[in-house]
Design an enzyme around this catalytic site. Structure first.
Site, PDB file in Angstrom:
ATOM      1  N   ASN A   1     102.974  66.808 -46.552  1.00 17.56           N
ATOM      2  CA  ASN A   1     104.102  66.052 -46.020  1.00 17.56           C
ATOM      3  C   ASN A   1     103.626  64.714 -45.470  1.00 17.56           C
ATOM      4  O   ASN A   1     102.454  64.534 -45.166  1.00 17.56           O
ATOM      5  CB  ASN A   1     104.825  66.852 -44.935  1.00 17.56           C
ATOM      6  CG  ASN A   1     105.525  68.056 -45.514  1.00 17.56           C
ATOM      7  OD1 ASN A   1     106.105  67.988 -46.587  1.00 17.56           O
ATOM      8  ND2 ASN A   1     105.457  69.175 -44.822  1.00 17.56           N
ATOM      9  N   CYS A   2     104.581  63.810 -45.328  1.00 24.46           N
ATOM     10  CA  CYS A   2     104.359  62.467 -44.808  1.00 24.46           C
ATOM     11  C   CYS A   2     103.538  62.542 -43.527  1.00 24.46           C
ATOM     12  O   CYS A   2     103.829  63.383 -42.678  1.00 24.46           O
ATOM     13  CB  CYS A   2     105.726  61.821 -44.542  1.00 24.46           C
ATOM     14  SG  CYS A   2     105.639  60.133 -43.971  1.00 24.46           S
ATOM     15  N   PRO A   3     102.520  61.742 -43.395  1.00 22.65           N
ATOM     16  CA  PRO A   3     102.069  60.628 -44.233  1.00 22.65           C
ATOM     17  C   PRO A   3     100.937  60.976 -45.197  1.00 22.65           C
ATOM     18  O   PRO A   3     100.359  60.096 -45.821  1.00 22.65           O
ATOM     19  CB  PRO A   3     101.565  59.623 -43.195  1.00 22.65           C
ATOM     20  CG  PRO A   3     100.921  60.488 -42.159  1.00 22.65           C
ATOM     21  CD  PRO A   3     101.808  61.730 -42.097  1.00 22.65           C
TER      22      PRO A   3
ATOM     23  N   ASP B   1     106.911  66.321 -51.310  1.00 22.24           N
ATOM     24  CA  ASP B   1     107.497  65.734 -50.101  1.00 22.24           C
ATOM     25  C   ASP B   1     108.731  64.916 -50.474  1.00 22.24           C
ATOM     26  O   ASP B   1     108.635  63.958 -51.241  1.00 22.24           O
ATOM     27  CB  ASP B   1     106.462  64.836 -49.413  1.00 22.24           C
ATOM     28  CG  ASP B   1     106.971  64.181 -48.141  1.00 22.24           C
ATOM     29  OD1 ASP B   1     108.101  64.485 -47.715  1.00 22.24           O
ATOM     30  OD2 ASP B   1     106.229  63.364 -47.572  1.00 22.24           O
TER      31      ASP B   1
END
Length: 89
Positions: free
Chosen positions: A18-20, A45
């Protein structure tokens, strides 16, 4: 005379991150590549559809292709030339 075929782009599996993390890992992988080479980024994501294009624009890479696939997205990125990157003031 035989024509050399370009090597197909490598796949970089960023699924489950997931981000980042997808952008951070893509940045590191692309930094180790020669300008003009291409890399497929595979993500799950949902924010990658925003983050990857923005990263490419900011870092001077070319986003060649984006594709929705089962469970995520794929992005074909061509590494930019570091000399073409903007410098900060």
């Amino acid at each position: 005379m035989h024509e050399q075929k370009a090597k197909p782009p490598a796949n970089y599996d960023l699924k489950g991150l997931n981000c980042p993390l997808p952008v951070l890992k893509a940045r590191k992988r692309l930094a180790a590549m020669r300008p003009g080479t291409r890399l497929w980024l595979e993500t799950t994501d949902p924010l990658a559809v925003i983050d990857i294009p923005a990263f490419c624009a900011d870092a001077g890479h070319r986003l060649i292709e984006t594709a929705a696939v089962a469970g995520g997205h794929r992005f074909l990125v061509e590494r930019g030339n570091v000399a073409d990157l903007p410098t900060s003031a």
